[in-house]
Design a protein around this motif. Sequence first.
Motif, PDB file in Angstrom:
ATOM      1  N   VAL A 134       1.176  -5.309   4.827  1.00 12.38           N
ATOM      2  CA  VAL A 134       2.411  -6.103   4.934  1.00 12.38           C
ATOM      3  C   VAL A 134       2.101  -7.590   4.774  1.00 12.38           C
ATOM      4  O   VAL A 134       2.809  -8.319   4.061  1.00 12.38           O
ATOM      5  N   LYS A 135       1.036  -8.064   5.430  1.00 13.13           N
ATOM      6  CA  LYS A 135       0.645  -9.475   5.314  1.00 13.13           C
ATOM      7  C   LYS A 135       0.313  -9.840   3.867  1.00 13.13           C
ATOM      8  O   LYS A 135       0.671 -10.923   3.390  1.00 13.13           O
ATOM      9  N   ILE A 136      -0.369  -8.938   3.182  1.00 13.21           N
ATOM     10  CA  ILE A 136      -0.739  -9.199   1.785  1.00 13.21           C
ATOM     11  C   ILE A 136       0.508  -9.337   0.926  1.00 13.21           C
ATOM     12  O   ILE A 136       0.612 -10.262   0.095  1.00 13.21           O
ATOM     13  N   VAL A 137       1.463  -8.427   1.105  1.00 12.12           N
ATOM     14  CA  VAL A 137       2.698  -8.486   0.314  1.00 12.12           C
ATOM     15  C   VAL A 137       3.418  -9.807   0.549  1.00 12.12           C
ATOM     16  O   VAL A 137       3.900 -10.454  -0.388  1.00 12.12           O
ATOM     17  N   HIS A 138       3.484 -10.258   1.794  1.00 13.72           N
ATOM     18  CA  HIS A 138       4.142 -11.532   2.093  1.00 13.72           C
ATOM     19  C   HIS A 138       3.387 -12.702   1.466  1.00 13.72           C
ATOM     20  O   HIS A 138       3.997 -13.671   1.012  1.00 13.72           O
ATOM     21  N   SER A 139       2.056 -12.621   1.436  1.00 17.61           N
ATOM     22  CA  SER A 139       1.277 -13.685   0.789  1.00 17.61           C
ATOM     23  C   SER A 139       1.503 -13.680  -0.721  1.00 17.61           C
ATOM     24  O   SER A 139       1.527 -14.742  -1.352  1.00 17.61           O
ATOM     25  N   ASP A 181       9.371  -1.135   3.730  1.00 22.05           N
ATOM     26  CA  ASP A 181      10.281  -2.268   3.642  1.00 22.05           C
ATOM     27  C   ASP A 181       9.643  -3.462   2.929  1.00 22.05           C
ATOM     28  O   ASP A 181      10.331  -4.218   2.229  1.00 22.05           O
ATOM     29  N   HIS A 182       8.343  -3.652   3.116  1.00 22.21           N
ATOM     30  CA  HIS A 182       7.673  -4.795   2.487  1.00 22.21           C
ATOM     31  C   HIS A 182       7.670  -4.661   0.967  1.00 22.21           C
ATOM     32  O   HIS A 182       7.794  -5.662   0.260  1.00 22.21           O
ATOM     33  N   TYR A 183       7.552  -3.427   0.480  1.00 25.92           N
ATOM     34  CA  TYR A 183       7.613  -3.238  -0.972  1.00 25.92           C
ATOM     35  C   TYR A 183       9.035  -3.405  -1.495  1.00 25.92           C
ATOM     36  O   TYR A 183       9.253  -3.939  -2.585  1.00 25.92           O
ATOM     37  N   GLN A 184      10.001  -2.957  -0.710  1.00 24.50           N
ATOM     38  CA  GLN A 184      11.394  -3.155  -1.112  1.00 24.50           C
ATOM     39  C   GLN A 184      11.715  -4.646  -1.199  1.00 24.50           C
ATOM     40  O   GLN A 184      12.499  -5.079  -2.049  1.00 24.50           O
ATOM     41  N   GLU A 185      11.078  -5.439  -0.343  1.00 17.88           N
ATOM     42  CA  GLU A 185      11.284  -6.887  -0.371  1.00 17.88           C
ATOM     43  C   GLU A 185      10.824  -7.478  -1.704  1.00 17.88           C
ATOM     44  O   GLU A 185      11.445  -8.389  -2.242  1.00 17.88           O
ATOM     45  N   LEU A 186       9.717  -6.958  -2.226  1.00 17.97           N
ATOM     46  CA  LEU A 186       9.261  -7.403  -3.550  1.00 17.97           C
ATOM     47  C   LEU A 186      10.318  -7.088  -4.609  1.00 17.97           C
ATOM     48  O   LEU A 186      10.672  -7.945  -5.428  1.00 17.97           O
ATOM     49  N   LEU A 187      10.819  -5.868  -4.595  1.00 15.25           N
ATOM     50  CA  LEU A 187      11.827  -5.477  -5.577  1.00 15.25           C
ATOM     51  C   LEU A 187      13.095  -6.307  -5.428  1.00 15.25           C
ATOM     52  O   LEU A 187      13.732  -6.661  -6.428  1.00 15.25           O
ATOM     53  N   ASN A 188      13.459  -6.625  -4.186  1.00 12.64           N
ATOM     54  CA  ASN A 188      14.638  -7.455  -3.956  1.00 12.64           C
ATOM     55  C   ASN A 188      14.481  -8.856  -4.530  1.00 12.64           C
ATOM     56  O   ASN A 188      15.474  -9.547  -4.797  1.00 12.64           O
ATOM     57  N   ASN A 189      13.229  -9.276  -4.712  1.00 18.30           N
ATOM     58  CA  ASN A 189      12.942 -10.579  -5.313  1.00 18.30           C
ATOM     59  C   ASN A 189      12.591 -10.456  -6.796  1.00 18.30           C
ATOM     60  O   ASN A 189      11.986 -11.358  -7.376  1.00 18.30           O
ATOM     61  N   ASN A 190      12.977  -9.324  -7.379  1.00 22.61           N
ATOM     62  CA  ASN A 190      12.776  -9.076  -8.817  1.00 22.61           C
ATOM     63  C   ASN A 190      11.301  -9.114  -9.225  1.00 22.61           C
ATOM     64  O   ASN A 190      10.957  -9.557 -10.321  1.00 22.61           O
ATOM     65  N   ILE A 191      10.451  -8.657  -8.329  1.00 22.81           N
ATOM     66  CA  ILE A 191       9.022  -8.549  -8.632  1.00 22.81           C
ATOM     67  C   ILE A 191       8.704  -7.072  -8.842  1.00 22.81           C
ATOM     68  O   ILE A 191       8.760  -6.282  -7.893  1.00 22.81           O
ATOM     69  N   PRO A 192       8.411  -6.662 -10.073  1.00 24.83           N
ATOM     70  CA  PRO A 192       8.152  -5.241 -10.335  1.00 24.83           C
ATOM     71  C   PRO A 192       6.858  -4.762  -9.691  1.00 24.83           C
ATOM     72  O   PRO A 192       5.915  -5.530  -9.521  1.00 24.83           O
ATOM     73  N   ILE A 193       6.835  -3.482  -9.338  1.00 28.64           N
ATOM     74  CA  ILE A 193       5.672  -2.867  -8.696  1.00 28.64           C
ATOM     75  C   ILE A 193       5.248  -1.639  -9.487  1.00 28.64           C
ATOM     76  O   ILE A 193       6.097  -0.859  -9.935  1.00 28.64           O
ATOM     77  N   VAL A 194       3.939  -1.452  -9.625  1.00 26.87           N
ATOM     78  CA  VAL A 194       3.393  -0.194 -10.138  1.00 26.87           C
ATOM     79  C   VAL A 194       2.420   0.336  -9.094  1.00 26.87           C
ATOM     80  O   VAL A 194       1.468  -0.360  -8.714  1.00 26.87           O
ATOM     81  N   PHE A 195       2.666   1.535  -8.602  1.00 24.47           N
ATOM     82  CA  PHE A 195       1.758   2.177  -7.658  1.00 24.47           C
ATOM     83  C   PHE A 195       0.722   2.997  -8.423  1.00 24.47           C
ATOM     84  O   PHE A 195       1.015   3.543  -9.489  1.00 24.47           O
ATOM     85  N   TYR A 196      -0.482   3.090  -7.858  1.00 23.28           N
ATOM     86  CA  TYR A 196      -1.505   3.958  -8.430  1.00 23.28           C
ATOM     87  C   TYR A 196      -2.135   4.794  -7.318  1.00 23.28           C
ATOM     88  O   TYR A 196      -2.204   4.371  -6.174  1.00 23.28           O
ATOM     89  N   ASP A 197      -2.546   5.982  -7.652  1.00 20.66           N
ATOM     90  CA  ASP A 197      -3.222   6.917  -6.753  1.00 20.66           C
ATOM     91  C   ASP A 197      -2.351   7.280  -5.560  1.00 20.66           C
ATOM     92  O   ASP A 197      -1.675   8.293  -5.588  1.00 20.66           O
ATOM     93  N   ILE A 209       0.786   6.902  -3.976  1.00 18.23           N
ATOM     94  CA  ILE A 209       2.066   6.363  -4.423  1.00 18.23           C
ATOM     95  C   ILE A 209       3.115   6.418  -3.320  1.00 18.23           C
ATOM     96  O   ILE A 209       2.961   7.112  -2.334  1.00 18.23           O
ATOM     97  N   CYS A 210       4.191   5.677  -3.529  1.00 20.17           N
ATOM     98  CA  CYS A 210       5.318   5.650  -2.603  1.00 20.17           C
ATOM     99  C   CYS A 210       6.494   6.372  -3.249  1.00 20.17           C
ATOM    100  O   CYS A 210       6.967   5.973  -4.316  1.00 20.17           O
ATOM    101  N   THR A 211       6.941   7.440  -2.614  1.00 24.58           N
ATOM    102  CA  THR A 211       8.098   8.173  -3.139  1.00 24.58           C
ATOM    103  C   THR A 211       9.399   7.716  -2.486  1.00 24.58           C
ATOM    104  O   THR A 211      10.467   8.164  -2.858  1.00 24.58           O
ATOM    105  N   GLY A 212       9.273   6.815  -1.499  1.00 29.79           N
ATOM    106  CA  GLY A 212      10.456   6.378  -0.772  1.00 29.79           C
ATOM    107  C   GLY A 212      11.297   5.341  -1.480  1.00 29.79           C
ATOM    108  O   GLY A 212      12.449   5.110  -1.112  1.00 29.79           O
ATOM    109  N   ILE A 213      10.718   4.660  -2.497  1.00 28.45           N
ATOM    110  CA  ILE A 213      11.470   3.687  -3.283  1.00 28.45           C
ATOM    111  C   ILE A 213      11.230   3.961  -4.762  1.00 28.45           C
ATOM    112  O   ILE A 213      10.236   4.575  -5.139  1.00 28.45           O
ATOM    113  N   ASN A 214      12.144   3.485  -5.575  1.00 28.73           N
ATOM    114  CA  ASN A 214      12.115   3.788  -7.007  1.00 28.73           C
ATOM    115  C   ASN A 214      11.217   2.807  -7.753  1.00 28.73           C
ATOM    116  O   ASN A 214      11.634   1.701  -8.106  1.00 28.73           O
TER     117      ASN A 214
END
Length: 337
Positions: free
Chosen positions: A109-114, A135-151, A153-158
């Motif tokens: 969570v701290k890394i995502v905020h940084s 929620d921390h990853y959703q915050e990235l998406l809410n700020n229009n920052i795309p995410i790619v998960f590897y290995d 993965i998170c199925t809770g968000i699109n």
Amino acid sequence: MNKPQITIKDIAKALNVSPSTVSRALKDNPDISQDTRDAINKYAREHNYKPNALALNLRTSRSNTIGVIIPQLVHHFFSCVLSGIEMQAAKAGYNILVAQSNEEYEQEVKIVHSFLAARVCGVITSLAKDTSQYDHYQELLNNNIPIVFYDRICTGINTERVVVDDYAGSFAAVEYMIQTGCKRILFYSGPPHLEISKNRRNGYLDAMRKYKVPVDDNMIKLCDTREQAIAITPDLLEKKNRPDGFFAINDETASGILYACKLVGLKVPDEVSICGFTDGAIAQSTDPKLTTVEQHGQEVGESAFEILIGRLEGTSKEQKNNNRIVKTNLVVRGTTK
């Protein structure tokens, strides 16, 4: 002592032109005469001028820096993934900002905020073992920052993702062990909420079902480190119905099983077969060398970067779910027959 970095204002003062002229010349603006552009660029090269990336990011609200989260930098697979990302980023002219979660949700969570504070343009990440809230990853998406998960993965968000074919790799490994004579194979799994644990467990179970090998609840253990494997395996090997095979979630765990077998005096692979998952340096440094499933981490990293850059530069257009599955392969060595 290192000389201070020169600025646009320094170049302007030296050449007796305005800072705006220098700025436009460095961007090869045709409104500035060719002679002036040449003189400014020559001076900039000779004095090792570098643009102020932070100032540029603040003006444009967009950087060319990608945030990368690695659960464990010492893990062979993750270091290979990082290598693949770094090589592709260098070719494409992007910088990467790497951070290690050390398998801890709070650190993640701290890394995502940084990353948000650093205004990264995108994030490539793999979940820490204990991450179950997103929620921390959703915050990235809410700020229009795309995410790619590897290995992991998170199925809770699109989001888009790159995974190895955990199910097929697991199935192939367990099938081989059955075909070479194993009749009671234990599976040492990772945390059950992780998709990789679910997929590798399903591959194990389906291979056992295919060959009608009985499976009971005691044959699947939560154990994904070398230390845990050394701690729990000796007692299992002393039981009357002891296992004659182990399939481990990773090579570190498999190496712990091998050590435990030696502690109780069992011969590998004559009396016990062992297979891991990763194919890193550990697999080739044990005695005997580990049979394992190769994950192709560098290809995972390259694919993750390719997907992200497609989003950032618009080359993927509006295509959704641009997910990738990287094939695995079984590498047979000395810990199986």
